[in-house]
Design a protein around this motif. Structure first.
Motif, PDB file in Angstrom:
ATOM      1  N   LEU B  82      33.268  69.912   0.485  1.00  0.00           N
ATOM      2  CA  LEU B  82      32.182  70.743   0.966  1.00  0.00           C
ATOM      3  C   LEU B  82      31.882  70.668   2.214  1.00  0.00           C
ATOM      4  O   LEU B  82      32.440  70.466   3.164  1.00  0.00           O
ATOM      5  CB  LEU B  82      30.902  70.098   0.045  1.00  0.00           C
ATOM      6  N   TYR B  83      30.594  71.109   2.543  1.00  0.00           N
ATOM      7  CA  TYR B  83      30.134  71.426   3.763  1.00  0.00           C
ATOM      8  C   TYR B  83      29.554  70.002   4.300  1.00  0.00           C
ATOM      9  O   TYR B  83      28.420  69.675   3.857  1.00  0.00           O
ATOM     10  CB  TYR B  83      29.175  72.356   4.152  1.00  0.00           C
ATOM     11  N   PRO B  84      30.233  69.362   4.920  1.00  0.00           N
ATOM     12  CA  PRO B  84      29.809  67.755   5.508  1.00  0.00           C
ATOM     13  C   PRO B  84      28.239  67.683   6.078  1.00  0.00           C
ATOM     14  O   PRO B  84      27.461  66.688   5.815  1.00  0.00           O
ATOM     15  CB  PRO B  84      30.900  67.365   6.320  1.00  0.00           C
ATOM     16  N   MET B  86      25.838  70.030   5.629  1.00  0.00           N
ATOM     17  CA  MET B  86      24.647  70.658   4.772  1.00  0.00           C
ATOM     18  C   MET B  86      24.025  69.562   3.806  1.00  0.00           C
ATOM     19  O   MET B  86      24.867  68.826   3.151  1.00  0.00           O
ATOM     20  CB  MET B  86      25.428  71.818   4.351  1.00  0.00           C
ATOM     21  N   GLU B  90      21.106  72.270  -0.430  1.00  0.00           N
ATOM     22  CA  GLU B  90      21.392  73.413   0.264  1.00  0.00           C
ATOM     23  C   GLU B  90      22.617  74.143  -0.430  1.00  0.00           C
ATOM     24  O   GLU B  90      22.881  75.170  -0.702  1.00  0.00           O
ATOM     25  CB  GLU B  90      21.305  73.571   1.745  1.00  0.00           C
ATOM     26  N   TYR B  94      23.391  77.395  -2.456  1.00  0.00           N
ATOM     27  CA  TYR B  94      24.062  78.154  -1.878  1.00  0.00           C
ATOM     28  C   TYR B  94      25.259  78.689  -2.806  1.00  0.00           C
ATOM     29  O   TYR B  94      25.466  80.083  -2.908  1.00  0.00           O
ATOM     30  CB  TYR B  94      24.768  77.826  -0.515  1.00  0.00           C
ATOM     31  N   PHE B  95      25.968  77.951  -3.318  1.00  0.00           N
ATOM     32  CA  PHE B  95      27.028  78.113  -4.068  1.00  0.00           C
ATOM     33  C   PHE B  95      26.445  78.835  -5.354  1.00  0.00           C
ATOM     34  O   PHE B  95      27.073  79.907  -5.878  1.00  0.00           O
ATOM     35  CB  PHE B  95      27.816  76.917  -4.379  1.00  0.00           C
ATOM     36  N   ARG B  97      24.078  80.786  -5.459  1.00  0.00           N
ATOM     37  CA  ARG B  97      23.473  82.166  -5.275  1.00  0.00           C
ATOM     38  C   ARG B  97      24.981  83.173  -4.895  1.00  0.00           C
ATOM     39  O   ARG B  97      24.924  84.121  -5.328  1.00  0.00           O
ATOM     40  CB  ARG B  97      22.971  82.219  -3.913  1.00  0.00           C
ATOM     41  N   LEU B  98      25.950  82.359  -4.454  1.00  0.00           N
ATOM     42  CA  LEU B  98      27.250  83.162  -4.230  1.00  0.00           C
ATOM     43  C   LEU B  98      27.831  83.453  -5.603  1.00  0.00           C
ATOM     44  O   LEU B  98      28.622  84.714  -5.759  1.00  0.00           O
ATOM     45  CB  LEU B  98      28.095  82.144  -3.330  1.00  0.00           C
ATOM     46  N   SER B  99      27.425  82.736  -6.633  1.00  0.00           N
ATOM     47  CA  SER B  99      27.763  83.027  -7.869  1.00  0.00           C
ATOM     48  C   SER B  99      27.026  84.166  -8.617  1.00  0.00           C
ATOM     49  O   SER B  99      27.288  84.494  -9.835  1.00  0.00           O
ATOM     50  CB  SER B  99      28.007  81.826  -8.779  1.00  0.00           C
ATOM     51  N   LEU B 101      23.358  83.891  -8.868  1.00  0.00           N
ATOM     52  CA  LEU B 101      22.218  83.456  -9.434  1.00  0.00           C
ATOM     53  C   LEU B 101      21.277  84.358  -8.334  1.00  0.00           C
ATOM     54  O   LEU B 101      21.165  84.017  -7.135  1.00  0.00           O
ATOM     55  CB  LEU B 101      21.983  82.158  -9.626  1.00  0.00           C
ATOM     56  N   GLN B 139      30.422  67.440  -5.904  1.00  0.00           N
ATOM     57  CA  GLN B 139      31.453  68.367  -6.036  1.00  0.00           C
ATOM     58  C   GLN B 139      31.462  68.991  -7.582  1.00  0.00           C
ATOM     59  O   GLN B 139      31.666  70.200  -7.670  1.00  0.00           O
ATOM     60  CB  GLN B 139      32.648  67.614  -5.895  1.00  0.00           C
ATOM     61  N   VAL B 142      28.654  71.439  -8.070  1.00  0.00           N
ATOM     62  CA  VAL B 142      28.852  72.742  -7.307  1.00  0.00           C
ATOM     63  C   VAL B 142      29.741  73.577  -8.235  1.00  0.00           C
ATOM     64  O   VAL B 142      29.488  74.749  -8.371  1.00  0.00           O
ATOM     65  CB  VAL B 142      29.446  72.473  -5.967  1.00  0.00           C
ATOM     66  N   VAL B 145      27.074  74.563 -11.195  1.00  0.00           N
ATOM     67  CA  VAL B 145      25.593  74.833 -10.907  1.00  0.00           C
ATOM     68  C   VAL B 145      25.223  76.215 -11.443  1.00  0.00           C
ATOM     69  O   VAL B 145      24.148  76.500 -11.562  1.00  0.00           O
ATOM     70  CB  VAL B 145      25.253  74.864  -9.263  1.00  0.00           C
ATOM     71  N   HIS B 146      26.111  77.428 -11.506  1.00  0.00           N
ATOM     72  CA  HIS B 146      25.819  78.411 -12.171  1.00  0.00           C
ATOM     73  C   HIS B 146      26.015  78.725 -13.490  1.00  0.00           C
ATOM     74  O   HIS B 146      26.110  79.788 -14.104  1.00  0.00           O
ATOM     75  CB  HIS B 146      26.877  79.711 -11.326  1.00  0.00           C
TER      76      HIS B 146
END
Lengths: 394, 294
Positions: B82-84, B86, B90, B94-95, B97-99, B101, B139, B142, B145-146
């Motif tokens: 993932l983003y180390p 972040m 967050e 982020y993920f 919302r990308l999906s 939500l 992980q 993530v 999460v959606h």
């Protein structure tokens, strides 16, 4: 869920994460501070050209002060006269840089190193004037007759071409602009490349790509970092503009001149950045480790540097064939055209052709770079050859 | 229901998938098993369009999977990351919302998953500040999460200690109880035997075993027979036993299903004190060996 909204989320994440980085913020504050400070120092230097100091020691002819002042005015110089009690004190003053030159006993000039020719001429002129006046007085002429005799009618100057007082400032502005443009395209292009490689090396890209298409990631990254770049160019350009207001040059409105150059720099940053960032992104996707970045980072720099150097040529010779052609064609046009536009007036059609070609080339690059990005981004390990990346998405 | 139909994929000379076909049922846990290099990761990547198969297709309820449909799936790749820098909350938001939500939904869902994995007090820690186990949990969060209808997890059990395995197993069962279809891969067949309800075993890009675990076991003609007398392995000639295996110092018979075990037990008891007597259906690795003829 529209694809555009996903691109926007990706862009916002890029923007936020980078803008929040302490290193970025500190650099930004330092650079802006430096610009404002240098501006002040330069303005101070230019506003008060210190008068040249002529030291006088020993026997000096009568009226030397007035004669020096008159001679200096003729040479468009400011001269200050200081009297020293003896030759030794005057010499020390010259040595310490307190006075440029010392006139000792009205017969010899003492310099620290090489004589300043103009200043020497001023002093000589003053001494000659006094000598002629004294001789004329000895011949029994009245002061009016003397001045009629020694002051010839001055010649008049006629200019065939009117000098443009804005020419100098415009050149300097164009130079600063092209430097800013060069640095911004390079810096934010490299941000894009590092961002792409980071996502690949941290493996997060597979999680991202399970939700969005490769072109969306590419577009989001380019837009997010581009917005940050835009903000930086505007802030930095604004700081430069602000420090310009402290300069004063007759007949030239520096803020309006600088403002129009800044506007053009911003526009060309967007165009040039779009072109170069796609190259950076595609190359970034071919490497998995930050250490490998060096091996590909040179390619866009090599494309950008010729444009930068030609733009320096264009500062003095905006009309040469080389400058005209390179200002029309990518990859040099984003560097050369704005410089040309700053120092001379470019026909509108040439600007249109330049922008059109650059946009077309950028579109082609997005197709090409997007495919290389998609083909290379999930291949971990060794550097991916461009040809393999291209074939992977067939 | 997710169906992968006749998937084929080559990388140069390497055949990764050679007509693999399998299905993931809603509300069930499918173990997608096979040795390293069998094609598990490639097949899972095909589901998300990360790899485009040379032939075959991926269907959701009988229709081709669209990018929109993909957003309703959750994926945990084998290569974790993932983003180390972040914070973990967050990343989850982020993920989410990308999906697709909304803002409120994404925030609520992130908080819910942080709580599920006991990470609420670490919400604003950067990922790199977390322990390996906690990073693993993020992980998984993530991937989920959606609230996906299908969870695709590549080697989720690798690197987990027994307690971690137990916890993950419970999470998966809870998800399945809500109707989520789950497919997870593993190369350690016996380790995940208790977790999955259905199994697909893949070997050299081809599905060699498929079905529910209960069916597979019932269908098999073989039973494992292990006998120890006075603490020592006991291995006499027994009628109806096809094969004797000696693995890790243990003697194991591969017996036919209809072997009379009462008789064998009586024989063993005459020999001494029976300290171990097992007559079991075959394990997944037995089934795998059976299928590939090893």
């Amino acid at each position: 869920m529209s694809g555009l909204r996903q691109i926007w989320y990706i862009a916002v994440r890029e923007l936020k994460q980078r803008a929040r980085s302490r290193a970025f913020l500190i650099t930004m504050v330092l650079v802006v501070g430096l610009v404002l400070l240098t501006g002040q120092l330069l303005a101070h230097e230019m506003r008060d050209p210190a008068p040249s100091v002529v030291g006088i020691a020993g026997e000096a002819p009568d009226g030397i002060d007035t004669a020096l002042g008159a001679a200096a005015t003729a040479f468009d110089m400011d001269v200050e006269v200081r009297h020293y009690p003896d030759a030794a004190t005057a010499e020390r003053a010259v040595k310490d840089g307190e006075a440029e030159v010392a006139l000792v006993d009205g017969s010899s000039l003492v310099w620290k190193k090489d004589p300043d020719v103009t200043l020497a001429a001023v002093v000589n002129g003053a001494l000659n004037e006094i000598a002629r006046r004294d001789e004329a007085a000895a011949l029994g002429l009245t002061p009016e007759q003397v001045s009629a005799l020694v002051s010839p009618t001055p010649l008049t100057n006629q200019r065939l071409e009117e000098e443009d007082p804005a020419e100098g400032p415009r050149r300097i502005g164009a130079y600063i602009g092209s430097l800013l443009l060069y640095m911004a395209i390079l810096m934010f292009g490299q941000f894009v490349m590092m961002g792409v490689t980071e996502e690949k090396s941290s493996r997060v890209v597979e999680v991202v790509l399970s939700r969005v298409r490769p072109y969306q990631v590419l577009a989001g990254k380019v837009i997010g970092i581009g917005l940050l770049g835009l903000a930086q160019v505007i802030i930095l350009g604004g700081a430069i503009l602000l420090s310009l207001t402290t300069f004063e040059i007759a007949d030239v409105s520096l803020p309006s001149l600088g403002g129009s150059i800044l506007l053009s720099v911003v526009a060309w940053f967007l165009l040039g950045y779009a072109f170069y960032s796609v190259i950076y992104a595609a190359l970034g996707a071919t490497v998995s480790r930050q250490e490998d970045i060096q091996s590909v980072a040179m390619i866009p720099v090599l494309l950008l540097i010729p444009g930068f150097f030609i733009s320096l040529v264009a500062l003095d010779n905006p009309g040469t064939t080389l400058v005209r052609i390179t200002s029309l064609l990518p990859p040099t046009s984003p560097m050369v055209m704005p410089t040309r536009m700053a120092v001379t007036s470019v026909p509108l059609w040439e600007v249109a052709v330049s922008v059109g070609l650059l946009l077309a080339a950028t579109y082609g690059l997005i197709r090409l770079g997007g495919r290389i990005y998609a083909g290379a981004i999930l291949r971990l390990g060794a550097k991916v050859r461009l040809r393999d990346a291209w074939k992977a998405t067939e | 229901m997710l169906s992968c139909v006749e998937l084929e994929k080559r990388f140069g000379d390497v055949v990764a998938l050679d007509g693999a076909t399998f299905e993931v049922q809603p509300g069930r846990i499918l173990g997608f098993l096979g040795p390293n290099g069998a094609g598990k990761t490639t097949a899972m990547r095909c589901i998300f369009g990360l790899v485009r198969p040379d032939a075959g297709e991926v269907l959701w309820n009988g229709e081709s999977v669209t990018p929109e449909q993909c957003l309703r799936f959750g994926y945990m790749p084998e290569e974790r990351g993932l983003y180390p820098k972040m914070t973990i909350r967050e990343q989850l938001v982020y993920f989410a919302r990308l999906s697709g939500l909304g803002r409120t939904e994404a925030n609520e869902s992130a908080d819910r998953w942080l709580e599920t994995f006991g990470l609420t007090d670490r919400a604003s820690s950067k990922l790199e500040q977390l322990s390996h186990g906690n990073q693993q949990r993020v992980q998984l969060a993530v991937a989920l999460v959606h609230d996906p209808v299908l969870a695709v997890l590549d080697e989720p059990f690798s690197g987990l200690d027994p307690i971690g395995m137990e916890a993950l197993s419970e999470t998966l069962h809870a998800l399945a109880a809500e109707g989520v279809g789950i497919i997870f891969s593993s190369h350690q067949l016996d380790l995940v035997e208790d977790v999955c309800e259905d199994a697909v075993i893949i070997h050299e890009g081809r599905v060699v075993v498929t079905g529910s675990l209960a069916d597979l076991r019932a269908r098999s003609e073989h039973r494992r027979l292990v006998i120890e007398v006075d603490g020592q392995p006991w291995a006499p000639e027994i009628p109806g036993v096809e094969r004797i295996e000696i693995r890790k110092g243990k003697v194991r018979y591969l017996a036919r299903q209809d072997t009379g075990i009462d008789e064998i037990l009586a024989m063993a008891q005459r020999e001494g004190e029976v300290t171990r007597f097992a007559f079991e259906p075959p394990s997944l690795s037995d089934l795998f060996r059976e299928a590939v003829g090893r």
